[in-house]
Design a protein around this motif. Structure first.
Motif, PDB file in Angstrom:
ATOM      1  N   ALA A 330       0.824  -1.207   0.000  1.00  0.00           N
ATOM      2  CA  ALA A 330       0.000   0.000   0.000  1.00  0.00           C
ATOM      3  C   ALA A 330       0.861   1.261   0.000  1.00  0.00           C
ATOM      4  O   ALA A 330       0.499   2.271  -0.602  1.00  0.00           O
ATOM      5  CB  ALA A 330      -0.940  -0.011   1.201  1.00  0.00           C
ATOM      6  N   TRP A 331       2.004   1.194   0.685  1.00  0.00           N
ATOM      7  CA  TRP A 331       2.827   2.408   0.815  1.00  0.00           C
ATOM      8  C   TRP A 331       3.540   2.729  -0.502  1.00  0.00           C
ATOM      9  O   TRP A 331       3.771   3.883  -0.817  1.00  0.00           O
ATOM     10  CB  TRP A 331       3.827   2.217   1.961  1.00  0.00           C
ATOM     11  N   GLN A 332       3.833   1.697  -1.267  1.00  0.00           N
ATOM     12  CA  GLN A 332       4.419   1.956  -2.590  1.00  0.00           C
ATOM     13  C   GLN A 332       3.372   2.559  -3.519  1.00  0.00           C
ATOM     14  O   GLN A 332       3.672   3.473  -4.301  1.00  0.00           O
ATOM     15  CB  GLN A 332       4.969   0.653  -3.180  1.00  0.00           C
ATOM     16  N   VAL A 333       2.128   2.085  -3.416  1.00  0.00           N
ATOM     17  CA  VAL A 333       1.030   2.633  -4.234  1.00  0.00           C
ATOM     18  C   VAL A 333       0.794   4.093  -3.869  1.00  0.00           C
ATOM     19  O   VAL A 333       0.638   4.952  -4.741  1.00  0.00           O
ATOM     20  CB  VAL A 333      -0.265   1.815  -4.029  1.00  0.00           C
ATOM     21  N   LEU A 334       0.782   4.392  -2.577  1.00  0.00           N
ATOM     22  CA  LEU A 334       0.555   5.767  -2.123  1.00  0.00           C
ATOM     23  C   LEU A 334       1.701   6.678  -2.563  1.00  0.00           C
ATOM     24  O   LEU A 334       1.484   7.809  -3.007  1.00  0.00           O
ATOM     25  CB  LEU A 334       0.402   5.793  -0.601  1.00  0.00           C
ATOM     26  N   ALA A 335       2.928   6.187  -2.435  1.00  0.00           N
ATOM     27  CA  ALA A 335       4.088   6.987  -2.837  1.00  0.00           C
ATOM     28  C   ALA A 335       4.054   7.260  -4.346  1.00  0.00           C
ATOM     29  O   ALA A 335       4.359   8.375  -4.800  1.00  0.00           O
ATOM     30  CB  ALA A 335       5.382   6.268  -2.466  1.00  0.00           C
ATOM     31  N   ASN A 336       3.676   6.273  -5.119  1.00  0.00           N
ATOM     32  CA  ASN A 336       3.588   6.447  -6.571  1.00  0.00           C
ATOM     33  C   ASN A 336       2.539   7.497  -6.928  1.00  0.00           C
ATOM     34  O   ASN A 336       2.762   8.340  -7.815  1.00  0.00           O
ATOM     35  CB  ASN A 336       3.252   5.110  -7.231  1.00  0.00           C
ATOM     36  N   THR A 337       1.406   7.459  -6.227  1.00  0.00           N
ATOM     37  CA  THR A 337       0.354   8.454  -6.482  1.00  0.00           C
ATOM     38  C   THR A 337       0.817   9.845  -6.082  1.00  0.00           C
ATOM     39  O   THR A 337       0.555  10.827  -6.797  1.00  0.00           O
ATOM     40  CB  THR A 337      -0.925   8.091  -5.708  1.00  0.00           C
ATOM     41  N   ALA A 338       1.501   9.960  -4.963  1.00  0.00           N
ATOM     42  CA  ALA A 338       1.988  11.261  -4.492  1.00  0.00           C
ATOM     43  C   ALA A 338       3.025  11.853  -5.437  1.00  0.00           C
ATOM     44  O   ALA A 338       3.170  13.080  -5.533  1.00  0.00           O
ATOM     45  CB  ALA A 338       2.580  11.124  -3.090  1.00  0.00           C
ATOM     46  N   LYS A 339       3.755  10.996  -6.139  1.00  0.00           N
ATOM     47  CA  LYS A 339       4.782  11.451  -7.084  1.00  0.00           C
ATOM     48  C   LYS A 339       4.223  11.654  -8.496  1.00  0.00           C
ATOM     49  O   LYS A 339       4.860  12.338  -9.306  1.00  0.00           O
ATOM     50  CB  LYS A 339       5.922  10.427  -7.159  1.00  0.00           C
ATOM     51  N   HIS A 340       3.060  11.058  -8.773  1.00  0.00           N
ATOM     52  CA  HIS A 340       2.510  11.098 -10.138  1.00  0.00           C
ATOM     53  C   HIS A 340       0.997  11.310 -10.108  1.00  0.00           C
ATOM     54  O   HIS A 340       0.248  10.583 -10.740  1.00  0.00           O
ATOM     55  CB  HIS A 340       2.828   9.785 -10.870  1.00  0.00           C
ATOM     56  N   TRP A 341       0.570  12.350  -9.397  1.00  0.00           N
ATOM     57  CA  TRP A 341      -0.867  12.628  -9.278  1.00  0.00           C
ATOM     58  C   TRP A 341      -1.321  13.305 -10.560  1.00  0.00           C
ATOM     59  O   TRP A 341      -0.881  14.409 -10.886  1.00  0.00           O
ATOM     60  CB  TRP A 341      -1.124  13.504  -8.062  1.00  0.00           C
ATOM     61  N   LEU A 342      -2.212  12.661 -11.302  1.00  0.00           N
ATOM     62  CA  LEU A 342      -2.552  13.105 -12.654  1.00  0.00           C
ATOM     63  C   LEU A 342      -3.863  13.889 -12.674  1.00  0.00           C
ATOM     64  O   LEU A 342      -4.855  13.485 -12.065  1.00  0.00           O
ATOM     65  CB  LEU A 342      -2.674  11.887 -13.575  1.00  0.00           C
ATOM     66  N   PHE A 343      -3.842  15.018 -13.403  1.00  0.00           N
ATOM     67  CA  PHE A 343      -5.028  15.849 -13.598  1.00  0.00           C
ATOM     68  C   PHE A 343      -5.229  16.012 -15.101  1.00  0.00           C
ATOM     69  O   PHE A 343      -4.398  16.616 -15.799  1.00  0.00           O
ATOM     70  CB  PHE A 343      -4.856  17.210 -12.923  1.00  0.00           C
ATOM     71  N   GLU A 344      -6.337  15.493 -15.606  1.00  0.00           N
ATOM     72  CA  GLU A 344      -6.586  15.482 -17.046  1.00  0.00           C
ATOM     73  C   GLU A 344      -7.692  16.466 -17.430  1.00  0.00           C
ATOM     74  O   GLU A 344      -8.310  17.109 -16.571  1.00  0.00           O
ATOM     75  CB  GLU A 344      -6.973  14.072 -17.495  1.00  0.00           C
ATOM     76  N   GLY A 345      -7.936  16.555 -18.747  1.00  0.00           N
ATOM     77  CA  GLY A 345      -8.993  17.427 -19.254  1.00  0.00           C
ATOM     78  C   GLY A 345      -8.703  18.892 -19.009  1.00  0.00           C
ATOM     79  O   GLY A 345      -9.547  19.620 -18.482  1.00  0.00           O
ATOM     80  N   LEU A 346      -7.520  19.339 -19.386  1.00  0.00           N
ATOM     81  CA  LEU A 346      -7.099  20.707 -19.095  1.00  0.00           C
ATOM     82  C   LEU A 346      -7.723  21.714 -20.060  1.00  0.00           C
ATOM     83  O   LEU A 346      -7.755  21.502 -21.267  1.00  0.00           O
ATOM     84  CB  LEU A 346      -5.576  20.823 -19.189  1.00  0.00           C
ATOM     85  N   THR A 347      -8.178  22.827 -19.501  1.00  0.00           N
ATOM     86  CA  THR A 347      -8.673  23.959 -20.287  1.00  0.00           C
ATOM     87  C   THR A 347      -8.163  25.239 -19.648  1.00  0.00           C
ATOM     88  O   THR A 347      -8.422  25.474 -18.463  1.00  0.00           O
ATOM     89  CB  THR A 347     -10.215  23.996 -20.314  1.00  0.00           C
ATOM     90  N   PRO A 348      -7.427  26.076 -20.387  1.00  0.00           N
ATOM     91  CA  PRO A 348      -6.965  27.336 -19.803  1.00  0.00           C
ATOM     92  C   PRO A 348      -8.148  28.215 -19.406  1.00  0.00           C
ATOM     93  O   PRO A 348      -9.173  28.261 -20.109  1.00  0.00           O
ATOM     94  CB  PRO A 348      -6.165  27.984 -20.936  1.00  0.00           C
TER      95      PRO A 348
END
Length: 431
Positions: A330-348
């Motif tokens: 679980a801690w590796q999954v959490l660390a991966n998310t904290a390092k690669h938190w993705l936000f999609e559908g970008l609009t300026p």
């Protein structure tokens, strides 16, 4: 007496007017038209009212444009105009911070505006406010500017040279209306698509509970279709009701130009940029035995804002169970998310939030003097052009420098033309 007309009383327009007046030394009339009740409305808001007027790290890669090759000679001309030295010669004392950002020593944009206004008045620049430009037409003797003033409609003004400094579309609350780029198109100039630049980003699925929270992070702009990272910035990210903001996010927005930006962009946040994923995994795992509480909320004490930690936990799809019941994976999954938190559908975000305008008149349409090719005496400067700088004084450097360059060249060109005309008349008379 020959007349130079400057359209627009922003940073570029005032610099052009003052530089022309300095170069002319009384040999030409300098007239500046601005639609606002007073010049410099947008300048007063720059740098949160402190006026970040330059940067010590000016370089071509600090600017967004469709044609970097065409930018090189123009930026070189701006550098030769030395806007910071020009200001210092006017009597402005400045300070430079650790990031190379240059401010007036007083940290007051109002002082920069007052200096420019005072110098223009001293050198006899005629400033007419409350004027809206309608059309500009070229004739054998120069140009005719048709405009509405506060007193009359459809006034005309003859100009031997015109410097268009009408800005772009960003910041309509400061009086900009996009006429500069529209006029450039009317002149036959090639336009790069306009887009809000240096602005916050809306995301497809914003977490409104995070609105107002700030966090230090590394933010990367990804092209999901090509699986590449286009740019990365480190700084403070602000979460909003609609998505993401903060200087590092605004810098990335400059790469979202229509037609040349990624079709499927995303922002990736690294909330712990000082640690690699293995070290962060060990940090999370090691806290389980140290904390007095055992709930997921306890994990974030001293690390992240509790709401931000809760959102990150949810993004990792971990169960809401006591920490000591979770598997080591679980801690590796959490660390991966904290390092690669993705936000999609970008609009300026729109023009009102944008600090500057991306796109505009193509730089290929200009001589290094900022004169429009094929139209002697017509210049375009500042935000009307397809050149948007990063945050940190790069845009004002471009605005002031392009204005100074054009103002000086307009005087030089008119002087050369006048000298040539005198010479030809003398030759005819002697013949």
């Amino acid at each position: 007496m020959q007349q130079i007309v400057i359209l627009g009383g922003g940073a570029a327009g005032m610099a052009a007017a003052l530089a022309a007046a300095q170069a002319a030394g009384g040999s030409a009339r300098i007239t500046l038209l601005d639609r606002n009740p007073r010049c410099g409305k947008k300048l007063l808001a720059t740098g949160n009212g402190r006026c970040n007027l330059d940067n010590t790290g000016i370089a071509p890669e600090c600017y967004f444009t469709a044609d970097p090759k065409a930018l090189a000679p123009l930026l070189a001309a701006v550098e030769r105009s030395a806007p910071l030295e020009w200001f210092r010669a006017l009597g402005l004392y400045t300070r430079t911070d650790e990031a190379g950002r240059v401010y007036p020593y007083s940290n007051q944009a109002a002082d920069v505006l007052a200096l420019l206004e005072g110098q223009m008045a001293r050198l006899g620049v005629e400033v007419r406010t409350g004027c809206t430009v309608n059309t500009i037409s070229q004739n054998r003797n120069g140009y005719t500017v048709l405009f509405d003033s506060a007193e009359h409609s459809n006034e005309t003004l003859h100009a031997d040279a015109v410097i268009c400094a009408l800005g772009g579309n960003a910041g309509p609350q400061f009086g900009t209306d996009g006429f500069g780029t529209k006029f450039a198109a009317q002149c036959g100039g090639k336009l790069e698509p306009l887009y809000p630049c240096l602005t916050a980003l809306q995301v497809a699925k914003p977490n409104r509970s995070l609105a107002g929270i700030r966090a230090k992070a590394a933010a990367s702009l990804l092209d999901l279709d090509r699986h590449t990272t286009l740019a990365a910035e480190t700084g403070e990210v602000q979460f909003t009701e609609y998505g993401l903001s903060g200087i590092c996010i605004m810098q990335l927005s400059g790469l979202l130009a229509p037609k040349r930006g990624p079709k499927r962009p995303a922002v990736e946040l690294d909330l712990f940029p000082a640690l690699d994923e293995a070290a962060l995994t060990a940090l999370f795992a090691g806290r389980v035995s140290l904390l007095p509480g055992k709930t997921p909320a306890d994990l974030w004490t001293g690390l992240l804002n509790p709401k931000l930690g809760k959102a990150l936990w949810a993004a990792a799809h971990l169960p809401d169970k006591p920490l000591n019941t979770l598997p080591d994976a679980a801690w590796q999954v959490l660390a991966n998310t904290a390092k690669h938190w993705l936000f999609e559908g970008l609009t300026p975000c729109g023009w009102k939030q944008a600090q500057t305008t991306g796109g505009g008149l193509s730089l290929t349409e200009l001589e290094p003097s900022f004169q429009f090719k094929g139209c002697p005496g017509l210049y375009f400067v500042g935000e009307t052009l397809d050149c948007a700088g990063m945050c940190g004084g790069f845009n004002l450097h471009w605005a002031f420098g392009s204005g100074i360059t054009a103002g000086r060249d307009a005087v030089r060109s008119l002087s050369a033309a006048r000298h040539l005309a005198h010479k030809k008349r003398g030759q005819r008379n002697s013949g």
